[in-house]
Design a protein around this motif. Structure first.
Motif, PDB file in Angstrom:
ATOM      1  N   GLY A 181    -104.382  44.339 -18.784  1.00  0.00           N
ATOM      2  CA  GLY A 181    -104.523  44.217 -17.540  1.00  0.00           C
ATOM      3  C   GLY A 181    -103.095  44.336 -16.859  1.00  0.00           C
ATOM      4  O   GLY A 181    -102.950  44.807 -15.698  1.00  0.00           O
ATOM      5  N   GLU A 182    -102.160  44.794 -17.761  1.00  0.00           N
ATOM      6  CA  GLU A 182    -100.660  44.947 -17.174  1.00  0.00           C
ATOM      7  C   GLU A 182    -100.636  46.288 -17.172  1.00  0.00           C
ATOM      8  O   GLU A 182    -100.587  47.184 -18.314  1.00  0.00           O
ATOM      9  N   ALA A 183    -100.080  46.816 -16.062  1.00  0.00           N
ATOM     10  CA  ALA A 183     -99.946  48.408 -15.962  1.00  0.00           C
ATOM     11  C   ALA A 183     -98.759  48.832 -16.726  1.00  0.00           C
ATOM     12  O   ALA A 183     -97.471  48.056 -16.605  1.00  0.00           O
ATOM     13  N   LEU A 184     -98.598  49.854 -17.292  1.00  0.00           N
ATOM     14  CA  LEU A 184     -97.378  50.337 -18.038  1.00  0.00           C
ATOM     15  C   LEU A 184     -96.990  51.589 -17.453  1.00  0.00           C
ATOM     16  O   LEU A 184     -97.682  52.663 -17.664  1.00  0.00           O
ATOM     17  N   HIS A 185     -95.777  51.329 -16.984  1.00  0.00           N
ATOM     18  CA  HIS A 185     -95.136  52.584 -16.335  1.00  0.00           C
ATOM     19  C   HIS A 185     -94.114  52.990 -17.069  1.00  0.00           C
ATOM     20  O   HIS A 185     -93.159  52.358 -17.356  1.00  0.00           O
ATOM     21  N   PHE A 186     -94.311  54.408 -17.330  1.00  0.00           N
ATOM     22  CA  PHE A 186     -93.384  55.004 -18.311  1.00  0.00           C
ATOM     23  C   PHE A 186     -92.037  54.966 -17.686  1.00  0.00           C
ATOM     24  O   PHE A 186     -91.882  55.432 -16.691  1.00  0.00           O
ATOM     25  N   GLU A 187     -90.869  54.443 -18.791  1.00  0.00           N
ATOM     26  CA  GLU A 187     -89.559  54.792 -18.213  1.00  0.00           C
ATOM     27  C   GLU A 187     -88.943  54.997 -19.546  1.00  0.00           C
ATOM     28  O   GLU A 187     -88.951  54.907 -20.480  1.00  0.00           O
ATOM     29  N   TYR A 188     -87.631  56.110 -18.943  1.00  0.00           N
ATOM     30  CA  TYR A 188     -86.871  56.431 -19.908  1.00  0.00           C
ATOM     31  C   TYR A 188     -85.883  55.428 -20.359  1.00  0.00           C
ATOM     32  O   TYR A 188     -85.564  54.496 -19.540  1.00  0.00           O
ATOM     33  N   SER A 189     -85.249  55.387 -21.894  1.00  0.00           N
ATOM     34  CA  SER A 189     -84.495  54.257 -22.097  1.00  0.00           C
ATOM     35  C   SER A 189     -83.057  54.416 -21.125  1.00  0.00           C
ATOM     36  O   SER A 189     -82.424  53.346 -21.005  1.00  0.00           O
ATOM     37  N   THR A 190     -82.713  55.670 -20.719  1.00  0.00           N
ATOM     38  CA  THR A 190     -81.668  55.779 -20.141  1.00  0.00           C
ATOM     39  C   THR A 190     -81.845  54.920 -18.757  1.00  0.00           C
ATOM     40  O   THR A 190     -80.809  54.434 -18.067  1.00  0.00           O
ATOM     41  N   SER A 191     -83.000  54.600 -18.072  1.00  0.00           N
ATOM     42  CA  SER A 191     -83.166  53.868 -16.988  1.00  0.00           C
ATOM     43  C   SER A 191     -83.321  52.497 -17.248  1.00  0.00           C
ATOM     44  O   SER A 191     -82.792  51.532 -16.551  1.00  0.00           O
ATOM     45  N   LYS A 192     -83.903  52.129 -18.324  1.00  0.00           N
ATOM     46  CA  LYS A 192     -84.361  50.620 -18.608  1.00  0.00           C
ATOM     47  C   LYS A 192     -83.234  49.894 -19.264  1.00  0.00           C
ATOM     48  O   LYS A 192     -83.464  48.721 -19.697  1.00  0.00           O
ATOM     49  N   GLY A 193     -82.692  50.708 -20.290  1.00  0.00           N
ATOM     50  CA  GLY A 193     -81.917  50.279 -21.365  1.00  0.00           C
ATOM     51  C   GLY A 193     -82.715  49.482 -22.342  1.00  0.00           C
ATOM     52  O   GLY A 193     -83.961  49.749 -22.571  1.00  0.00           O
ATOM     53  N   VAL A 194     -82.281  48.553 -23.183  1.00  0.00           N
ATOM     54  CA  VAL A 194     -82.868  47.877 -24.224  1.00  0.00           C
ATOM     55  C   VAL A 194     -82.923  46.668 -23.729  1.00  0.00           C
ATOM     56  O   VAL A 194     -82.405  45.865 -23.544  1.00  0.00           O
ATOM     57  N   PRO A 195     -84.289  46.166 -23.797  1.00  0.00           N
ATOM     58  CA  PRO A 195     -84.762  44.949 -23.133  1.00  0.00           C
ATOM     59  C   PRO A 195     -84.137  43.673 -24.092  1.00  0.00           C
ATOM     60  O   PRO A 195     -84.082  43.986 -25.429  1.00  0.00           O
ATOM     61  N   HIS A 196     -84.476  42.454 -23.700  1.00  0.00           N
ATOM     62  CA  HIS A 196     -83.977  41.310 -24.782  1.00  0.00           C
ATOM     63  C   HIS A 196     -85.128  41.222 -25.621  1.00  0.00           C
ATOM     64  O   HIS A 196     -86.329  41.725 -25.450  1.00  0.00           O
ATOM     65  N   SER A 197     -84.765  40.644 -26.723  1.00  0.00           N
ATOM     66  CA  SER A 197     -85.675  40.456 -27.882  1.00  0.00           C
ATOM     67  C   SER A 197     -86.970  39.600 -27.118  1.00  0.00           C
ATOM     68  O   SER A 197     -86.967  38.767 -26.456  1.00  0.00           O
ATOM     69  N   PRO A 198     -88.029  40.349 -27.533  1.00  0.00           N
ATOM     70  CA  PRO A 198     -89.322  39.788 -26.923  1.00  0.00           C
ATOM     71  C   PRO A 198     -89.837  38.338 -27.606  1.00  0.00           C
ATOM     72  O   PRO A 198     -89.179  38.012 -28.615  1.00  0.00           O
TER      73      PRO A 198
END
Length: 348
Positions: free
Chosen positions: A331-348
Motif C-alpha cells: 500500500g505504500e507508493a514507491l517513488h523512484f529517486e536517484y541516489s544523488t537526490s536521496k543519499g543513503v538512508p539510515h539502516s532499516p
C-alpha cells in the motif's frame, strides 16, 4: 557485520524483510539495493567468507568490465561491495547451506544446514552456479585440522599467515596466485603439484618459476598430498608422495589445498522453481521466478538475451529489490529517486 541474534547449538532464528541466498558480488549489491528501499536483509552462503567466486577462485585476478574501474581484482571488488552494503547492517550467516524453503503466512521460511531459521517476506537467490564446496583431499584426520583452521580452502585474511610455514597444493590460478602473494609474508611456502606444468595464467606461472629459482618458494614436484602430521588439530607437517610411492614430510603450520570447487544447485533443485538446464527461469522485468516472492539474479537466473556478466547481475538486483518493495510495504507508493537526490538512508 551484524552480530548473530540468539545464536545457539541449533543456529539462529531471525525475522527479516529479504533473505538473500549467496554472498557473491551480486548478492552483496542486492543488500545495498534493498537497503536503499529501507528493507532489511539476511545473507546466507555455503562458503565461510563473503565474495563467492571472487574470493574463492580469483581474489587477485583483475576484472576489467566493472564500470568506473579499468581493472579491479576480485578481493578489492568484494571489499568495496561489503563497504557499500555496511550502512544497512546486513546479517551474514556463512558456512551454511540453505536446505529448506517453505511458504508461510506473510512470506517464506528458510532452513539452513546449521539449524538457522530465517523468516522473510521475499527471497533473492543470488547463488551463482549453485552452492560451492571445496574439493577435499582424501586424507585421514582431515576434519580435525579443518575445524582448527590448519587446513583451509580459501584465504580470508592474508595476515594470518605471516611468519608461518604454508603448504599450497594445486596447479591452477588460486594455488599460483596465493603462493606468489604469501611468499612475501610467510616464513616458508611450499607448492605441491603432480607435474611441472601449471594450469594457471602463463604470466603467473612464469613468476612462480622465477620465485622458485630465487629460493623464495619451494617446489615439491612431482608430488601429491599423502597425509597430515600433528595432534589432530595443530598441524606440524604434511606428508607428500610420488606416484612411485616415494614419500617425504614438509614442516607446515597450514595446508591450503586448491583443487577447485564443486558446484551444484543442491536443495534449490527441489524447491519447485522453473529450472532450465540447471538455471532458474525468471521474468526479466522483475527477476521473479514461478513462485511469488522468490526472485533469482546473477548467473543462476536465465531469460532470453541473458548475459552472464557481473554488471548485468547488479542491474537484476536493483530490479528485484524494486519488485519486492510492495511485499514489504504493502500500500505504500514507491517513488523512484536517484541516489544523488536521496543519499543513503539510515539502516532499516
Amino acid at each position: 557485520m551484524a552480530e548473530l541474534p540468539g545464536l545457539g547449538a541449533s543456529g539462529v532464528t531471525v525475522d527479516t524483510d529479504v533473505a538473500i541466498i549467496g554472498a557473491g558480488p551480486v548478492g552483496l549489491f542486492a543488500v545495498f539495493e534493498c537497503g536503499m528501499l529501507r528493507m532489511r536483509s539476511v545473507v546466507l552462503d555455503a562458503l565461510d567468507a563473503i565474495g563467492g567466486q571472487c574470493t574463492a577462485l580469483y581474489p587477485e585476478k583483475p576484472i576489467y568490465d566493472i564500470p568506473a574501474h579499468p581493472a579491479i581484482d576480485g578481493a578489492a571488488l568484494i571489499e568495496k561491495l561489503e563497504a557499500q552494503a555496511a550502512p544497512f547492517n546486513p546479517l551474514y550467516l556463512l558456512g551454511r547451506r540453505v536446505e529448506k524453503l517453505r511458504q508461510v503466512e506473510g512470506g517464506w521460511e528458510l532452513g539452513s544446514s546449521a539449524g538457522d531459521v530465517v523468516r522473510c517476506k521475499a527471497v533473492i537467490i543470488a547463488a551463482g552456479a549453485g552452492a560451492f564446496g571445496p574439493n577435499r583431499p582424501p586424507l585421514d584426520g582431515l576434519a580435525g585440522y579443518e575445524a582448527s583452521g590448519a587446513v583451509r580452502y580459501l584465504v580470508a585474511k592474508r595476515e594470518e599467515f605471516r611468519g608461518k610455514r604454508v603448504v599450497i597444493a594445486g596447479g591452477g590460478d588460486s594455488a599460483v596466485d596465493w603462493a606468489l602473494s604469501l611468499k612475501e609474508i610467510a616464513a616458508k611456502v611450499t607448492v605441491v603439484h603432480r607435474r611441472p606444468k601449471f594450469r594457471a595464467a602463463p604470466e603467473s606461472a612464469a613468476r612462480l618459476d622465477e620465485a622458485a629459482a630465487r629460493g623464495e618458494v619451494e617446489m615439491a614436484i612431482p608430488y601429491q598430498l599423502h597425509g597430515l602430521e600433528g595432534d589432530g588439530a595443530r598441524l606440524t607437517g604434511v606428508v607428500l608422495a610420488t606416484l612411485k610411492g616415494e614419500t617425504k614430510t614438509v614442516a607446515a603450520d597450514f595446508l591450503l589445498p586448491f583443487y577447485g570447487l564443486s558446484m551444484e544447485l543442491g536443495p534449490i533443485a527441489g524447491w519447485g522453481l522453473g529450472l532450465e538446464r540447471s538455471h532458474v527461469g525468471v521474468t526479466p522485468a522483475t527477476c521473479e521466478t514461478n513462485l511469488p516472492g522468490i526472485h533469482a539474479v546473477g548467473d543462476i537466473a536465465t531469460y532470453p538475451g541473458k548475459l552472464k556478466l557481473i554488471l548485468q547481475g547488479f542491474a537484476e538486483a536493483a530490479m528485484a529489490a524494486h519488485a519486492i518493495h510492495p511485499r514489504v510495504f504493502p500500500g505504500e507508493a514507491l517513488h523512484f529517486e536517484y541516489s544523488t537526490s536521496k543519499g543513503v538512508p539510515h539502516s532499516p
